[in-house]
Enzyme design. Structure first.
Site, PDB file in Angstrom:
ATOM      1  N   GLU A  51      -3.394   7.545  -3.963  1.00 17.11           N
ATOM      2  CA  GLU A  51      -3.447   6.305  -3.193  1.00 17.11           C
ATOM      3  C   GLU A  51      -3.257   5.153  -4.164  1.00 17.11           C
ATOM      4  OE1 GLU A  51      -7.147   4.854  -1.317  1.00 17.11           O
ATOM      5  OE2 GLU A  51      -6.004   4.825   0.546  1.00 17.11           O
ATOM      6  N   TYR A  66       0.864  -1.189   0.000  1.00 18.95           N
ATOM      7  CA  TYR A  66       0.000   0.000   0.000  1.00 18.95           C
ATOM      8  C   TYR A  66       0.898   1.235   0.000  1.00 18.95           C
ATOM      9  CZ  TYR A  66      -3.046   3.705   1.698  1.00 18.95           C
ATOM     10  OH  TYR A  66      -3.730   4.883   1.820  1.00 18.95           O
TER      11      TYR A  66
END
Ligand code: GDP
Ligand code: MN
Length: 396
Positions: free
Chosen positions: A206, A118
């Site tokens: 993101e 991530y």
């Protein structure tokens, strides 16, 4: 402004960030053509079909599917285009899918297992600095990681004067447990990503997941990009990426007429001048037991036409059970606003929901008289609390 995954990836790639390659398609035929083209370019015979909507969690909702042949590309693209995609991040009604991204399959087998990480770049409002947040636990809901295993989330704070320093990019690659080619690939990825974030004037990147492929390449498989609206004037090419089908139609209409409107879930419509007063009004509605149906700042010039436009916007929301008008007459005089309300009301004829008007400031008393003598079904108030109590009374 939010972007689709494929648009976000375009921007990333333009700054040298390696991405999972793909071509956007509006129909099943276009999807097959896209898949053929990708196979020529990349050699892969497998493709992922990815719904393009402004919401995450698409995989969980059935909006990301692997196709192992051109027939499967056609079938799956046909199923996904036009579907109503419900994910943990959409409303219960879901979002209509207008287009899909046909992307190369990057989870191919090889010397090692593909690994998902991530990574996000965002402004940390606490420190006033940009930060890179990253985790070994990619591909899943980062909120759940933060809840259950917060020690697996790392952050790197960036000094605005120095920018991202080489040791910081290396520390990220190290904390992700990488070595050799993947380590170098990650350092390059992080540097390119940060440059892209700064140069594109974004407020959020993101990338979940960032993928280490089985042959140790580091690439962005997903991209959520939010551009800073206030910097859009510097990026004419990004402005064209706006997809108003993804936006709330009432908010789009409000923007066109220059009103500051945000749709909310409650039952009390608000019409206020000034963003601060609008926030305070929403608080008061909540305290009185109601829920605001919207945020609406009509700005400094609350003439009849503007008031009428604002009423019309508020009334498009079927949940609205009462409207609270809260205007502070500073530069604009209360009696002028009151006249605007009376004119708008008269013009619109029958408004079915009760209206409570609170006017305070210059000529507030004349304004109250104007409203009270208008013969219209509008209740007036001068004190803030009095207005809230009247709202509560009509809701009860
Ligand atoms: P999201 O669900 O909206 O976050 O969409 P993502 O783009 O993150 O994709 C969801 C999931 O689909 C990823 O976490 C992967 O597990 C899977 N996925 C994405 N690309 C590929 C691919 O090329 N091959 C395979 N096999 N799975 C993929
Ligand atoms: Mn994702």
């Amino acid at each position: 402004m939010n972007l689709h995954e494929y648009q976000g990836k375009q921007i990333l790639n333009s700054f040298g960030v390696e991405i999972q390659r793909g071509i956007v398609a509006q129909t099943a035929d276009e999807a097959v053509e896209a898949a053929k083209k990708l196979t020529e370019e990349t050699g892969t015979g497998w493709h992922v079909i990815k719904a393009q909507v402004h919401a995450g969690g698409r995989g969980k909702g059935g909006g990301v599917k692997l196709a192992k042949s051109l027939d499967e590309v056609r079938d799956l693209a046909g199923q996904i285009i036009g579907m109503n995609l419900i994910t943990p991040q959409t409303s219960a009604e879901g979002k209509k899918v207008h287009q899909v991204l046909i992307a190369e399959d990057v989870y191919y087998p090889g010397d090692s297992e593909p690994e998902e990480y991530y990574m996000s770049v965002l402004l940390d409002r606490g420190t006033g600095r940009n930060m890179i947040m990253y985790s070994t636990e990619g591909g899943m809901d980062i909120e759940a990681v933060a809840e259950e295993t917060p020690h697996l989330i790392f952050t790197e704070e960036i000094d605005p004067a120095a920018g991202l320093l080489p040791f910081q990019a290396r520390r990220i690659a190290f904390n992700l447990g990488l070595s050799g080619k993947a380590f170098k690939g990650m350092v390059k990825f992080v540097n390119a990503l940060y440059t892209a974030y700064i140069k594109s004037d974004s407020s959020l990147f993101e990338i979940n997941p960032v993928l280490k492929t089985s042959d140790d390449r580091v690439i962005a498989v997903d991209a959520k990009v939010t551009l800073d609206d206030n910097a859009l004037y510097r990026h004419k090419d990004y402005v064209e990426m706006r997809d108003i089908r993804e936006e709330n139609p009432v908010e789009v209409e409000a923007k066109e007429v220059g009103l500051n409107y945000v749709d909310l879930d409650g039952n009390v419509g608000c019409m206020v001048n000034g963003a601060g007063l609008a926030m305070a009004t929403m608080d008061l509605i909540k305290q009185a037991g109601g829920e605001p149906a919207n945020f609406l700042d009509v700005g400094g010039t609350a003439d009849a036409e503007r008031v009428e436009t604002a009423f019309n916007l508020i009334l498009k929301d079927p949940n609205v059970k009462a409207i609270l008008v809260n205007i502070f007459g500073g530069i604009v005089r209360c009696d002028r606003v009151a006249q605007g309300i009376v004119d708008a009301y008269t013009n619109m004829g029958n408004i079915e929901v009760p209206i409570i008007v609170r006017l305070q400031g210059t000529n507030a008393d004349i304004a109250k008289e104007l409203i009270d003598n208008s013969g219209l079904d509008v209740q007036s108030a001068i004190e803030f609390q009095e207005a809230a109590d009247k709202v509560q009374a009509v809701l009860a």
